[in-house]
Design a protein around this motif. Structure first.
Motif, PDB file in Angstrom:
ATOM      1  N   ASN A 100      10.264   6.990 -15.530  1.00  0.00           N
ATOM      2  CA  ASN A 100      11.080   8.175 -15.791  1.00  0.00           C
ATOM      3  C   ASN A 100      10.427   9.373 -15.102  1.00  0.00           C
ATOM      4  O   ASN A 100       9.202   9.521 -15.140  1.00  0.00           O
ATOM      5  N   LYS A 101      11.243  10.229 -14.496  1.00  0.00           N
ATOM      6  CA  LYS A 101      10.676  11.388 -13.794  1.00  0.00           C
ATOM      7  C   LYS A 101      10.307  12.529 -14.734  1.00  0.00           C
ATOM      8  O   LYS A 101       9.627  13.472 -14.326  1.00  0.00           O
ATOM      9  N   GLY A 107      19.492   7.907 -16.313  1.00  0.00           N
ATOM     10  CA  GLY A 107      18.852   8.273 -15.050  1.00  0.00           C
ATOM     11  C   GLY A 107      19.289   7.436 -13.860  1.00  0.00           C
ATOM     12  O   GLY A 107      19.029   7.814 -12.711  1.00  0.00           O
ATOM     13  N   ASN A 140      22.277   7.086 -13.003  1.00  0.00           N
ATOM     14  CA  ASN A 140      23.229   8.025 -12.388  1.00  0.00           C
ATOM     15  C   ASN A 140      24.409   7.358 -11.686  1.00  0.00           C
ATOM     16  O   ASN A 140      24.796   7.741 -10.587  1.00  0.00           O
ATOM     17  N   GLU A 145      12.891   5.631  -6.144  1.00  0.00           N
ATOM     18  CA  GLU A 145      11.770   5.287  -5.267  1.00  0.00           C
ATOM     19  C   GLU A 145      10.901   4.196  -5.869  1.00  0.00           C
ATOM     20  O   GLU A 145      10.488   3.258  -5.184  1.00  0.00           O
ATOM     21  N   GLY A 150      14.828   5.037 -16.228  1.00  0.00           N
ATOM     22  CA  GLY A 150      15.758   6.145 -16.410  1.00  0.00           C
ATOM     23  C   GLY A 150      16.299   6.249 -17.821  1.00  0.00           C
ATOM     24  O   GLY A 150      17.420   6.719 -18.029  1.00  0.00           O
ATOM     25  N   GLY A 165       7.921   9.146 -12.307  1.00  0.00           N
ATOM     26  CA  GLY A 165       8.384   9.148 -10.931  1.00  0.00           C
ATOM     27  C   GLY A 165       9.876   8.915 -10.850  1.00  0.00           C
ATOM     28  O   GLY A 165      10.526   8.596 -11.851  1.00  0.00           O
ATOM     29  N   ASP A 166      10.418   9.060  -9.672  1.00  0.00           N
ATOM     30  CA  ASP A 166      11.841   8.879  -9.408  1.00  0.00           C
ATOM     31  C   ASP A 166      12.147   7.388  -9.348  1.00  0.00           C
ATOM     32  O   ASP A 166      11.601   6.675  -8.507  1.00  0.00           O
TER      33      ASP A 166
END
Length: 320
Positions: free
Chosen positions: A285-286, A209, A211, A306, A264, A302-303
């Motif tokens: 983790n979103k 996550g 990325n 952020e 993530g 959550g993202d």
């Protein structure tokens, strides 16, 4: 009282934390006798005595630095024969586990690896292990010979327990195989200023996550605000975003910190096998259905782009 051999992991006389944890565990079983080898061995005595070593056996010879593993096995065997201990405790590093295994073969004893606790038993020391990707906890003891047990870092508290720490020279006769594998070069690992991953009290890890390698600075910033080590999932490592030396998991390193923050990371079994014994686990983790949330103490849906910066700023604000 029975004596317990403790193999000392040190760097030029500076004793590493896992050895001090071993002394805590050794005192539950008997009187700790430390074995320090190589350059700076005698310099370890004061620290070892402060943490419970009644005796420190030391030996220094070029063979310990110039050749791999076998000279240290020869020395630990010599210490075993001199002391006749009720157990031999060794840190669970890659090199130390090889030393422990070779010693167990030589003295015809059983071995238990990656223990997370040790207690005295009626028929000898009983070791606790976390097995099958930390899905089960087992208690085991060696039924033949003197127990050789390797212990994972962060398995016990470091406790001061002043003892005599008498220094004695250990006489070592090296075997023919001691010089079979020579070290031809060494390259110092670049220091990040962060704690060693397997020994850190706090670990912050990033996964798929995150990325991209450029985004691992988010993970590093949070880790630095907490004085933590940085870890990575296999997916992140395989993608080339972070070095393999920082991989946490079944094919990487096993960690057991007081606090583990997974950012993530989905929580595949491969990763869980390397961190599931952490005392407190936090996941960011979103995906609310991510498997990682099945084992956490605290979860944040959550993202991470952020949540992690906000968490970093909050930590800095509270510390500042």
């Amino acid at each position: 009282m029975a004596e317990v051999l403790v193999y000392v992991d040190h760097v030029d006389g500076a004793v590493r934390k896992p050895t001090l944890e071993l002394l805590t565990l050794a005192r539950r079983v008997g009187e700790p006798v430390a074995v320090a080898l190589g350059a700076g061995a005698e310099a370890t005595a004061a620290t070892l005595a402060e943490h419970g070593a009644v005796k420190v056996l030391t030996a220094d010879a070029p063979e310990f630095a110039d050749y791999l593993v076998v000279p240290k096995v020869d020395a630990l065997q010599a210490a075993y024969e001199a002391v006749s201990p009720v157990a031999v405790l060794v840190p669970s590093s890659a090199e130390a586990k090889e030393i422990a295994a070779r010693l167990a073969v030589r003295i015809k004893s059983g071995i238990i690896t990656d223990a997370v606790d040790i207690e005295a038993g009626d028929e000898g020391p009983v070791a606790t292990q976390s097995v099958f990707a930390a899905s089960y906890t087992t208690k085991s003891r060696i039924s033949q010979g003197t127990p050789v047990i390797t212990v994972k870092p962060n398995s016990a508290a470091v406790e001061a327990a002043p003892a005599a720490g008498a220094v004695e020279a250990l006489s070592v006769s090296f075997s023919e195989k001691a010089t079979g594998t020579k070290v031809v070069s060494r390259t110092p690992r670049e220091s990040t200023g962060r704690p060693e991953l397997t020994e850190a009290a706090i670990v912050v890890s990033g996964g798929r996550g995150v990325n991209g390698a450029e985004n691992f600075s988010l993970i590093e910033n949070l880790a630095d605000s907490l004085g933590a080590a940085v870890g990575a999932s296999r997916a992140a490592v395989d993608a080339g975003w972070y070095p393999h030396s920082n991989q946490v998991g079944q094919t990487g390193k096993s960690v057991s910190p007081q606090l583990y923050i997974a950012s993530g990371i989905s929580g595949a079994i491969q990763h869980r096998a390397g961190m599931q014994t952490s005392k407190t686990i936090v996941a960011i983790n979103k995906d609310a259905e991510a498997p990682i949330f099945d084992l956490v103490d605290y979860g944040v849906v959550g993202d991470l782009f952020e949540v992690v910066p906000a968490l970093t700023e909050e930590v800095k604000a509270r510390k500042g």
